[in-house]
Design a protein around this motif. Structure first.
Motif, PDB file in Angstrom:
ATOM      1  N   UNK A  98      39.155  41.212  28.832  1.00 19.25           N
ATOM      2  CA  UNK A  98      38.534  39.972  29.626  1.00 19.25           C
ATOM      3  C   UNK A  98      38.556  38.503  28.988  1.00 19.25           C
ATOM      4  N   UNK A  99      38.505  38.503  27.796  1.00 18.24           N
ATOM      5  CA  UNK A  99      38.813  37.499  26.961  1.00 18.24           C
ATOM      6  C   UNK A  99      40.258  36.775  26.960  1.00 18.24           C
ATOM      7  N   UNK A 100      41.265  37.780  26.756  1.00 18.05           N
ATOM      8  CA  UNK A 100      42.561  37.554  26.813  1.00 18.05           C
ATOM      9  C   UNK A 100      43.192  36.982  28.273  1.00 18.05           C
ATOM     10  N   UNK A 101      42.568  37.735  29.355  1.00 25.34           N
ATOM     11  CA  UNK A 101      43.065  37.407  30.683  1.00 25.34           C
ATOM     12  C   UNK A 101      42.446  35.828  30.844  1.00 25.34           C
ATOM     13  N   UNK A 110      49.872  32.851  34.910  1.00 28.74           N
ATOM     14  CA  UNK A 110      49.625  34.236  35.550  1.00 28.74           C
ATOM     15  C   UNK A 110      49.498  35.172  34.600  1.00 28.74           C
ATOM     16  N   UNK A 111      48.437  36.157  34.347  1.00 27.60           N
ATOM     17  CA  UNK A 111      48.301  37.213  33.502  1.00 27.60           C
ATOM     18  C   UNK A 111      49.134  38.340  33.982  1.00 27.60           C
ATOM     19  N   UNK A 112      49.826  39.003  33.059  1.00 28.25           N
ATOM     20  CA  UNK A 112      50.460  40.518  33.288  1.00 28.25           C
ATOM     21  C   UNK A 112      50.060  41.303  32.533  1.00 28.25           C
ATOM     22  N   UNK A 113      49.232  42.247  32.788  1.00 27.97           N
ATOM     23  CA  UNK A 113      48.632  43.400  31.563  1.00 27.97           C
ATOM     24  C   UNK A 113      49.402  44.857  31.889  1.00 27.97           C
ATOM     25  N   UNK A 126      37.555  41.392  35.742  1.00 27.59           N
ATOM     26  CA  UNK A 126      36.563  40.427  35.313  1.00 27.59           C
ATOM     27  C   UNK A 126      36.916  39.131  34.672  1.00 27.59           C
ATOM     28  N   UNK A 127      38.039  39.115  34.288  1.00 28.07           N
ATOM     29  CA  UNK A 127      38.728  38.055  33.616  1.00 28.07           C
ATOM     30  C   UNK A 127      38.961  36.745  34.582  1.00 28.07           C
ATOM     31  N   UNK A 128      38.956  37.118  35.981  1.00 29.75           N
ATOM     32  CA  UNK A 128      39.144  36.132  37.103  1.00 29.75           C
ATOM     33  C   UNK A 128      37.857  35.303  37.519  1.00 29.75           C
ATOM     34  N   UNK A 129      36.789  35.978  37.178  1.00 27.73           N
ATOM     35  CA  UNK A 129      35.492  35.450  37.517  1.00 27.73           C
ATOM     36  C   UNK A 129      35.350  34.021  37.750  1.00 27.73           C
ATOM     37  N   UNK A 130      35.833  33.319  36.635  1.00 28.40           N
ATOM     38  CA  UNK A 130      35.674  31.759  36.609  1.00 28.40           C
ATOM     39  C   UNK A 130      36.897  30.998  37.247  1.00 28.40           C
ATOM     40  N   UNK A 131      37.696  31.785  37.927  1.00 32.01           N
ATOM     41  CA  UNK A 131      38.826  31.284  38.851  1.00 32.01           C
ATOM     42  C   UNK A 131      38.205  31.278  40.455  1.00 32.01           C
ATOM     43  N   UNK A 132      39.307  30.707  41.293  1.00 31.47           N
ATOM     44  CA  UNK A 132      39.027  30.826  42.559  1.00 31.47           C
ATOM     45  C   UNK A 132      38.894  32.534  42.995  1.00 31.47           C
TER      46      UNK A 132
END
Length: 302
Positions: A98-101, A110-113, A126-132
């Motif tokens: 989550x922190x890395x995302x 754009x994160x690619x995992x 979960x890492x997108x929670x603070x974004x749109x």
């Protein structure tokens, strides 16, 4: 430690330049009690190794993309390698992913995992929670709506159930479904009651990719989560659950391109490659080419 980077990409750009996309990998997510995730942890390195033959050709014409990967422009994607995870260190693994995302989204990029099994998808989303808000497009043979397995709620059978509980998820399309997996009648009903659009592999084969793409609103921010067993085992044998009737390579890359045109690809993950079952490196090569097309789609977004 990552010994080579995808396509030979750099791990950073020159000072003052922000990448369009950042690739990273996480070998372990949330393991079930008594199960070993170490084989999945080999996947990212196998995909990176398969990409090396194309590394000298990065500026050449790519007929899948209709031009060079970066469109005759400077390289705009980087590979930051493997983050530290460990088998059964479940909470610590989730926090690291989550922190890395979040770190990548803050660039912004754009994160690619690269996983890892399907459990890494939960902390990635979960890492997108603070974004749109985002729409999820899951390309998978399986539904992944189990609430828990062996008392564990964050394992590889539960990512779409957990995603449905996240406030920033605006909608969900699940495509490529086929065969039998862990889902029972109750999980299917729960997915439908949430509003997930379920599109089987048979529907894709009979009616084309747009039978799935049409469910995504125009202009949506999209996170694509790709389980390698979505593809047919004739081209993706390196998975734990081989199931006939899967998607073709061209269907998958056409889906990615169509989604990039329909909305904006905000994130991508690829999971469940099982290198020990691969045949002559075919699965890793197919996965590598899908990633090339994904990066190409991102670079062609306005």
């Amino acid at each position: 430690m990552t010994s080579q980077r995808f396509l030979g990409l750099p791990d950073r750009l020159p000072e003052g330049e922000t990448p369009r996309a950042v690739l990273f990998s996480a070998g372990h997510g949330t393991s079930y009690p008594g199960q070993d995730s170490s084989s999945y942890a080999l996947a990212a390195e196998a995909i990176r190794a398969a990409s090396q033959a194309d590394a000298p050709l990065i500026a050449h014409w790519d007929f899948d993309l209709g031009g060079p990967l970066f469109q005759d422009r400077p390289i705009s994607c980087i590979d930051q390698g493997e983050i530290a995870t460990a088998a059964h260190a479940n909470a610590r693994n989730r926090a690291a992913i989550t922190a890395k995302t979040e770190e990548i989204l803050a660039l912004p990029a754009v994160p690619i995992l690269l996983g890892g099994d399907d459990s890494v998808v939960i902390p990635f989303l979960e890492g997108f929670a603070k974004a749109e808000p985002i729409w999820i497009v899951q390309i998978d043979a399986h539904l992944d709506w189990r609430d828990e397995v062996k008392g564990e709620r964050f394992g590889y059978s539960s990512p779409m159930r957990r995603a449905s509980e996240m406030a920033h998820i605006a909608g969900m399309v699940q495509l490529g479904l086929r065969g039998v997996g862990s889902a029972r009648r109750g999980e299917v009903e729960d997915a439908r009651n949430f509003g997930s659009r379920l599109v089987t592999a048979r529907e894709i084969h009979e009616h084309g990719i747009h039978t799935a793409v049409r469910h995504v609103p125009d202009g949506a921010r999209i996170v694509i989560t790709l389980d390698c067993d979505a593809l047919d085992p004739s081209i993706m044998p390196g998975v734990a659950a081989r199931t006939p009737g899967g998607l073709t390579y061209l269907q998958v890359i056409d889906l990615i391109a169509a989604l990039g045109q329909r909305g904006r690809i905000a994130g991508f993950d690829m999971v469940e490659l099982y290198p020990k079952k691969d045949l002559d490196g075919l699965s890793a090569l197919t996965a590598s080419r899908i990633l090339v097309n994904l990066i190409g789609a991102i670079c062609r977004q306005a």
